[in-house]
Enzyme design. Structure first.
Site, PDB file in Angstrom:
ATOM      1  N   GLU A  68       3.138   4.938  11.999  1.00 38.28           N
ATOM      2  CA  GLU A  68       2.276   6.016  11.389  1.00 38.28           C
ATOM      3  C   GLU A  68       2.043   6.050   9.220  1.00 38.28           C
ATOM      4  O   GLU A  68       0.930   6.152   9.035  1.00 38.28           O
ATOM      5  CB  GLU A  68       2.662   7.346  11.875  1.00 38.28           C
ATOM      6  N   PHE A 130      14.918  17.842  20.730  1.00 34.80           N
ATOM      7  CA  PHE A 130      14.138  16.568  20.538  1.00 34.80           C
ATOM      8  C   PHE A 130      13.254  16.464  19.924  1.00 34.80           C
ATOM      9  O   PHE A 130      11.687  17.051  19.755  1.00 34.80           O
ATOM     10  CB  PHE A 130      13.699  16.099  22.115  1.00 34.80           C
ATOM     11  N   GLN A 131      12.973  15.335  18.994  1.00 35.63           N
ATOM     12  CA  GLN A 131      12.099  14.840  18.144  1.00 35.63           C
ATOM     13  C   GLN A 131      11.693  15.795  16.995  1.00 35.63           C
ATOM     14  O   GLN A 131      10.640  16.247  16.317  1.00 35.63           O
ATOM     15  CB  GLN A 131      11.225  14.256  18.577  1.00 35.63           C
ATOM     16  N   LYS A 180       3.517  22.438  20.475  1.00 32.46           N
ATOM     17  CA  LYS A 180       2.769  22.236  21.202  1.00 32.46           C
ATOM     18  C   LYS A 180       2.449  23.206  21.771  1.00 32.46           C
ATOM     19  O   LYS A 180       1.292  23.284  22.310  1.00 32.46           O
ATOM     20  CB  LYS A 180       3.932  21.551  21.726  1.00 32.46           C
ATOM     21  N   MET A 489       6.274  -9.520  -9.325  1.00 27.70           N
ATOM     22  CA  MET A 489       6.624  -8.031 -10.767  1.00 27.70           C
ATOM     23  C   MET A 489       8.492  -8.138 -11.067  1.00 27.70           C
ATOM     24  O   MET A 489       8.188  -7.866 -12.127  1.00 27.70           O
ATOM     25  CB  MET A 489       5.630  -6.399 -10.279  1.00 27.70           C
TER      26      MET A 489
HETATM   27  C1  LIG Z   1       2.552  -2.295 -11.005  1.00 29.83           C
HETATM   28  C2  LIG Z   1       2.072  -0.868 -11.685  1.00 29.83           C
HETATM   29  C3  LIG Z   1       0.962  -0.970 -13.458  1.00 29.83           C
HETATM   30  C4  LIG Z   1       0.646  -0.020 -13.565  1.00 29.83           C
HETATM   31  N1  LIG Z   1       0.085  -0.488 -14.587  1.00 29.83           N
HETATM   32  C5  LIG Z   1      -0.799   0.162 -15.380  1.00 29.83           C
HETATM   33  C6  LIG Z   1      -1.517   0.488 -16.330  1.00 29.83           C
HETATM   34  O1  LIG Z   1      -1.366  -1.121 -17.321  1.00 29.83           O
HETATM   35  N2  LIG Z   1      -2.796   1.026 -17.456  1.00 29.83           N
HETATM   36  C7  LIG Z   1      -2.994   2.323 -16.205  1.00 29.83           C
HETATM   37  O2  LIG Z   1      -3.756   2.302 -16.410  1.00 29.83           O
HETATM   38  N3  LIG Z   1      -2.857   2.334 -14.976  1.00 29.83           N
HETATM   39  C8  LIG Z   1      -1.281   1.331 -14.078  1.00 29.83           C
HETATM   40  N4  LIG Z   1      -1.072   1.855 -13.627  1.00 29.83           N
HETATM   41  C9  LIG Z   1      -0.432   3.249 -13.084  1.00 29.83           C
HETATM   42  C10 LIG Z   1      -0.388   4.618 -13.694  1.00 29.83           C
HETATM   43  O3  LIG Z   1       0.933   4.192 -13.243  1.00 29.83           O
HETATM   44  C11 LIG Z   1      -0.693   5.124 -13.075  1.00 29.83           C
HETATM   45  O4  LIG Z   1      -1.690   5.627 -11.449  1.00 29.83           O
HETATM   46  C12 LIG Z   1      -2.785   5.563 -13.672  1.00 29.83           C
HETATM   47  O5  LIG Z   1      -2.275   5.253 -14.945  1.00 29.83           O
HETATM   48  C13 LIG Z   1      -3.447   6.847 -13.528  1.00 29.83           C
HETATM   49  O6  LIG Z   1      -4.786   7.030 -13.892  1.00 29.83           O
HETATM   50  P1  LIG Z   1      -4.865   8.464 -13.874  1.00 29.83           P
HETATM   51  O7  LIG Z   1      -4.228   9.434 -14.328  1.00 29.83           O
HETATM   52  O8  LIG Z   1      -6.437   8.058 -13.900  1.00 29.83           O
HETATM   53  O9  LIG Z   1      -5.325   8.632 -12.358  1.00 29.83           O
HETATM   54  P2  LIG Z   1      -4.791   9.578 -11.233  1.00 29.83           P
HETATM   55  O10 LIG Z   1      -3.636   9.512 -11.718  1.00 29.83           O
HETATM   56  O11 LIG Z   1      -5.313   9.601  -9.867  1.00 29.83           O
HETATM   57  O12 LIG Z   1      -5.155  11.228 -12.503  1.00 29.83           O
HETATM   58  C14 LIG Z   1      -6.213  11.296 -11.787  1.00 29.83           C
HETATM   59  C15 LIG Z   1      -6.827  13.348 -13.087  1.00 29.83           C
HETATM   60  O13 LIG Z   1      -7.762  14.079 -12.770  1.00 29.83           O
HETATM   61  C16 LIG Z   1      -8.150  14.817 -12.528  1.00 29.83           C
HETATM   62  N5  LIG Z   1      -8.580  15.339 -12.105  1.00 29.83           N
HETATM   63  C17 LIG Z   1      -9.173  15.021 -10.168  1.00 29.83           C
HETATM   64  N6  LIG Z   1     -10.206  15.347 -10.681  1.00 29.83           N
HETATM   65  C18 LIG Z   1     -11.020  16.031 -11.619  1.00 29.83           C
HETATM   66  C19 LIG Z   1     -12.406  16.679 -11.831  1.00 29.83           C
HETATM   67  N7  LIG Z   1     -13.148  16.679 -10.469  1.00 29.83           N
HETATM   68  N8  LIG Z   1     -12.264  16.745 -12.713  1.00 29.83           N
HETATM   69  C20 LIG Z   1     -11.393  16.637 -14.122  1.00 29.83           C
HETATM   70  N9  LIG Z   1     -10.607  15.937 -13.840  1.00 29.83           N
HETATM   71  C21 LIG Z   1      -9.958  15.532 -12.504  1.00 29.83           C
HETATM   72  C22 LIG Z   1      -6.198  14.942 -12.207  1.00 29.83           C
HETATM   73  O14 LIG Z   1      -6.220  16.286 -12.464  1.00 29.83           O
HETATM   74  C23 LIG Z   1      -5.501  14.108 -12.551  1.00 29.83           C
HETATM   75  O15 LIG Z   1      -4.750  14.440 -13.916  1.00 29.83           O
HETATM   76  C24 LIG Z   1       0.088   0.529 -13.082  1.00 29.83           C
HETATM   77  C25 LIG Z   1       0.718   1.058 -11.710  1.00 29.83           C
HETATM   78  C26 LIG Z   1       1.998   0.632 -10.528  1.00 29.83           C
HETATM   79  C27 LIG Z   1       2.346  -0.030  -9.570  1.00 29.83           C
HETATM   80  C1  LIG Z   2       7.378   0.388  -1.197  1.00 31.72           C
HETATM   81  C2  LIG Z   2       8.136   0.038  -2.642  1.00 31.72           C
HETATM   82  N1  LIG Z   2       9.136  -1.091  -2.824  1.00 31.72           N
HETATM   83  C3  LIG Z   2       9.525  -1.513  -4.097  1.00 31.72           C
HETATM   84  C4  LIG Z   2       8.428  -1.197  -4.867  1.00 31.72           C
HETATM   85  C5  LIG Z   2       9.157  -2.168  -6.444  1.00 31.72           C
HETATM   86  N2  LIG Z   2       7.958  -3.267  -6.623  1.00 31.72           N
HETATM   87  C6  LIG Z   2       7.437  -3.285  -6.747  1.00 31.72           C
HETATM   88  S1  LIG Z   2       6.632  -4.368  -7.547  1.00 31.72           S
HETATM   89  C7  LIG Z   2       7.742  -5.336  -6.719  1.00 31.72           C
HETATM   90  C8  LIG Z   2       7.560  -6.926  -5.710  1.00 31.72           C
HETATM   91  C9  LIG Z   2       5.819  -7.184  -5.045  1.00 31.72           C
HETATM   92  O1  LIG Z   2       6.392  -8.617  -4.641  1.00 31.72           O
HETATM   93  P1  LIG Z   2       4.892  -9.289  -3.791  1.00 31.72           P
HETATM   94  O2  LIG Z   2       4.141  -8.176  -3.608  1.00 31.72           O
HETATM   95  O3  LIG Z   2       5.199 -10.091  -3.355  1.00 31.72           O
HETATM   96  O4  LIG Z   2       3.676  -9.008  -4.830  1.00 31.72           O
HETATM   97  P2  LIG Z   2       3.521  -9.554  -6.684  1.00 31.72           P
HETATM   98  O5  LIG Z   2       4.274  -8.931  -7.394  1.00 31.72           O
HETATM   99  O6  LIG Z   2       4.516 -10.663  -6.258  1.00 31.72           O
HETATM  100  O7  LIG Z   2       2.253 -10.023  -7.007  1.00 31.72           O
HETATM  101  C10 LIG Z   2       8.518  -4.027  -5.597  1.00 31.72           C
HETATM  102  C11 LIG Z   2       9.994  -4.743  -5.009  1.00 31.72           C
HETATM  103  C12 LIG Z   2       7.618  -0.941  -3.933  1.00 31.72           C
HETATM  104  N3  LIG Z   2       6.285  -0.563  -5.790  1.00 31.72           N
HETATM  105  N4  LIG Z   2       7.069  -0.422  -3.061  1.00 31.72           N
END
Ligand SMILES: Cc1cc2nc3c(=O)[nH]c(=O)nc-3n(C[C@H](O)[C@H](O)[C@H](O)COP(=O)(O)OP(=O)(O)OC[C@H]3O[C@@H](n4cnc5c(N)ncnc54)[C@H](O)[C@@H]3O)c2cc1C
Ligand SMILES: Cc1ncc(C[n+]2csc(CCOP(=O)(O)OP(=O)(O)O)c2C)c(N)n1
Ligand SMILES: [Mg+2]
Length: 577
Positions: A68, A130-131, A180, A489
């Site tokens: 799921e 159940f479930q 259900k 990472m």
């Molecule tokens: C490993 C990792 C590294 C990351 N590194 C970076 C990085 O280096 N740089 C980076 O930017 N992010 C990074 N992120 C992502 C970060 O965590 C956020 O998810 C991201 O920055 C959020 O972007 P956002 O605010 O544009 O989008 P969202 O979090 O989706 O927010 C959207 C915003 O838009 C608003 N909105 C929605 N609809 C409308 C509308 N119609 N009009 C006006 N406003 C609206 C919402 O209310 C909200 O505030 C990383 C994530 C991971 C997993």
């Molecule tokens: C479900 C979940 N568990 C743990 C993490 C923490 N986490 C972030 S990046 C990462 C490593 C990802 O490894 P891989 O998929 O091999 O990608 P790589 O960074 O090597 O490109 C982990 C464990 C996460 N983001 N999501």
């Protein structure tokens, strides 16, 4: 009239089949069709059998996933590329709880999702039947709203409310839990024109005029302005308005991870991604700016780093449809609660034409340094190079989904689409396992597009059971596994901040090529630079799903990096000159 069969036997005319009772299961399908739903990702189980019983009567395609969580991410991927709510379906108990990660993923990234769960019959709710799980209780904090349907008469109107809530204002996931007995009870679909009653829910689309004037005044006064474009630009379809505003005011544009595609990256005003792994010149521009016009972005900590040192010289105009986001992390000097498209359209009209060539030249000077060391022929593969070739060979027009980790950041840095709705990545929750199932949903939502899932060797192992769904549906998804043999990472953080103590991040995997082939996916391994193009072209011309395993250097790092909680002054760059 008597019908005569070939072998002369005579039979009486058949009485017309009695009309099928309009039970809740049918009303649900009618309500879904009314919302334009023609695709559902789901998995059956005890309490939803009545629904599965009637599916064949309706024009709703059901995609049988293998877990799921996959259904939830597939619906999410579908939603991100189509702009329409994705729909997933699960049975009660473990089926419902398996959706939780996907629902939370959609909540953090403002993705319209309608999750339908079966529930035990009302007579036994609360008896640990159940479930039975209290899925509305469990998902209360990770849904925009959720419903437990108490009567068949509420079913149609509840589905209308669910879609309305999911797709309007700030989008998000809505869960509808249906016992259900409600699926089996006879009733009627509510009329099409019945009003949607959601007291207190009135998203603000049109900004206050005075705020637009104030914002225009800020723009007029600024000499080092930056536009910060987020996911809200894509959600509201504001790309044209953003471009008009940027060009008229000669303002460089930085993109958040989820804002990628909101502004053409080939445009001279585009700075690319900002934030923790954003480009150095883009972050430096924010650091030196005297005005930030932040639109549809929520100042996430991956964008800002240490809040008190983020954009220290800048006044802030913040446009967001959700008033709760304004002033949450960074106080706005000019708060504007509005839809990005409406507000930017008005603002673009209100501002005067400006010119900031000195500011742009300064930024261009910072942009000079290439983002990674020159590639030495014969060296191990670099993921950056793989993504750059993918970008070139797809013309930047493929849908790219990612998993979470280093490969995700390399994909964000080097796949640079000019148009919206091609970039699909879990930002806020950072959900490993997202890449493959979201690609399934994206490919079914946009069958006209080439689709690539760029995933890590760790994350792909979290949901690779959906390989079977890709094969069953013969979906054209190309899986690119970036194999560094590490949870890369986390290993990078261990290297930088924990004395290279690589505790539990070295990870083994199956032989991905054999595994892909075992599932019936045409698969190849790529170990050398000169094999990249040929392999990508092979995947592009092979029908059905394909898998490419790119074996890269084990200890490559993502640069640049602003450490968590730090500021632009602490930026770590690759060491080469
Ligand atoms: C490993 C990792 C590294 C990351 N590194 C970076 C990085 O280096 N740089 C980076 O930017 N992010 C990074 N992120 C992502 C970060 O965590 C956020 O998810 C991201 O920055 C959020 O972007 P956002 O605010 O544009 O989008 P969202 O979090 O989706 O927010 C959207 C915003 O838009 C608003 N909105 C929605 N609809 C409308 C509308 N119609 N009009 C006006 N406003 C609206 C919402 O209310 C909200 O505030 C990383 C994530 C991971 C997993
Ligand atoms: C479900 C979940 N568990 C743990 C993490 C923490 N986490 C972030 S990046 C990462 C490593 C990802 O490894 P891989 O998929 O091999 O990608 P790589 O960074 O090597 O490109 C982990 C464990 C996460 N983001 N999501
Ligand atoms: Mg890895």
């Amino acid at each position: 009239m008597v019908l005569i069969q070939e072998h002369t036997e005579t039979i009486e005319p058949q009485a017309a089949a009695p009309p099928k009772p309009n039970i809740g299961a049918r009303i649900l399908c009618q309500a879904l069709e009314r919302e334009g739903v023609d695709l559902i990702f789901g998995y059956p189980g005890g309490v939803v059998i009545p629904l599965y019983d009637v599916f064949p009567e309706y024009n709703i395609k059901h995609v049988l996933v293998r877990h799921e969580q996959g259904a939830g991410h597939a619906a999410d991927g579908y939603a991100r590329v189509t702009g329409k709510a994705g729909v997933c379906l699960a049975t009660s108990g473990p089926g419902a709880t398996n959706l939780v990660t996907a629902i939370a993923t959609a909540k953090l990234d403002s993705v319209p999702l309608v999750a339908i769960t079966g529930q035990v019959s009302q007579a036994v709710i609360g008896s640990d039947a159940f479930q039975e799980v209290d899925i509305t209780g469990i998902t209360l904090p990770i849904t925009k709203h959720n419903f437990l349907v108490r009567s068949v008469d509420e079913l149609g109107s509840t589905i209308r409310k669910a879609f309305h809530l999911a797709q309007t204002g700030r989008p998000g996931p809505v869960l509808v839990d249906i016992p259900k007995d409600v699926l089996l009870a006879v009733g009627e679909l509510d009329p099409d024109d019945a009003p949607i009653e959601l007291p207190g829910y009135r998203p603000t689309y049109t900004p206050h005029r005075r705020q637009i004037q104030l914002a225009a005044e800020e723009v007029r006064k600024a000499s080092r302005p930056i536009l910060l474009a987020g996911h809200g630009i894509l959600i509201s379809g504001a790309c044209e308005e953003l471009r008009t505003f940027a060009e008229k005011t000669d303002t460089p544009v930085g993109l958040t991870l989820l804002g990628i595609g909101g502004f053409p990256q080939s445009h001279p005003l585009c700075l690319g991604m900002v934030g923790m792994h954003g480009f150095a010149h883009a972050n430096r521009a924010i650091h030196e700016a005297d005005l930030l016009v932040a639109v549809g972005m929520r100042f996430d900590d991956r964008v800002t780093g240490k809040l008190t040192e983020f954009a220290p010289h800048a006044r802030i105009v913040h446009i967001d449809i959700d008033p709760a986001e304004i002033g949450k992390n960074r106080i706005a000097d000019v708060p504007i609660v509005a839809d990005a498209k409406v507000a930017l359209g008005l603002l673009a009209n209100a501002v005067e034409v400006c010119e900031h060539s000195a500011w742009r030249e300064e930024i261009e000077h910072w942009r000079q340094k290439p983002p990674y060391a020159p590639i030495q022929p014969g060296r191990p593969l670099l993921a950056q190079q793989v993504v750059e070739r993918l970008f070139a060979l797809t013309g930047g027009e493929a849908i790219v989904t990612t998993d979470v980790g280093q490969h995700q950041m390399w994909a964000a840095q080097f796949y640079k689409p000019d148009t919206p709705d091609l970039w699909v990545s879990s930002g806020g929750l950072g959900t490993m396992g997202y890449g493959v199932p979201s690609a399934l949903g994206a490919a079914l939502g946009r069958p006209d597009k080439e689709v690539w899932a760029i995933v890590g060797d760790g994350g792909v192992q979290m949901t690779l059971f959906e390989f079977a769904t890709l094969v069953q549906e013969q979906v054209n998804v190309n899986i690119a596994i970036v194999n560094n043999g590490y949870l890369g990472m986390v290993r990078q953080w261990q290297q930088f901040f924990h004395n290279s103590n690589y505790s539990e991040t070295l990870i083994s995997g199956p032989d991905f090529v054999m595994l892909g082939n075992a599932y019936g996916i045409a698969s190849r391994r790529v170990c050398h630079q000169d094999e990249i193009d040929d392999a990508i072209r092979w995947a592009q011309t092979t029908a059905g799903p394909t898998l490419l395993e790119f074996v890269i250097g084990q200890e490559e790092n993502v640069f640049p990096m602003i450490p968590s909680g730090a500021s632009f002054n602490d930026l770590i760059e690759d060491e080469w000159d």
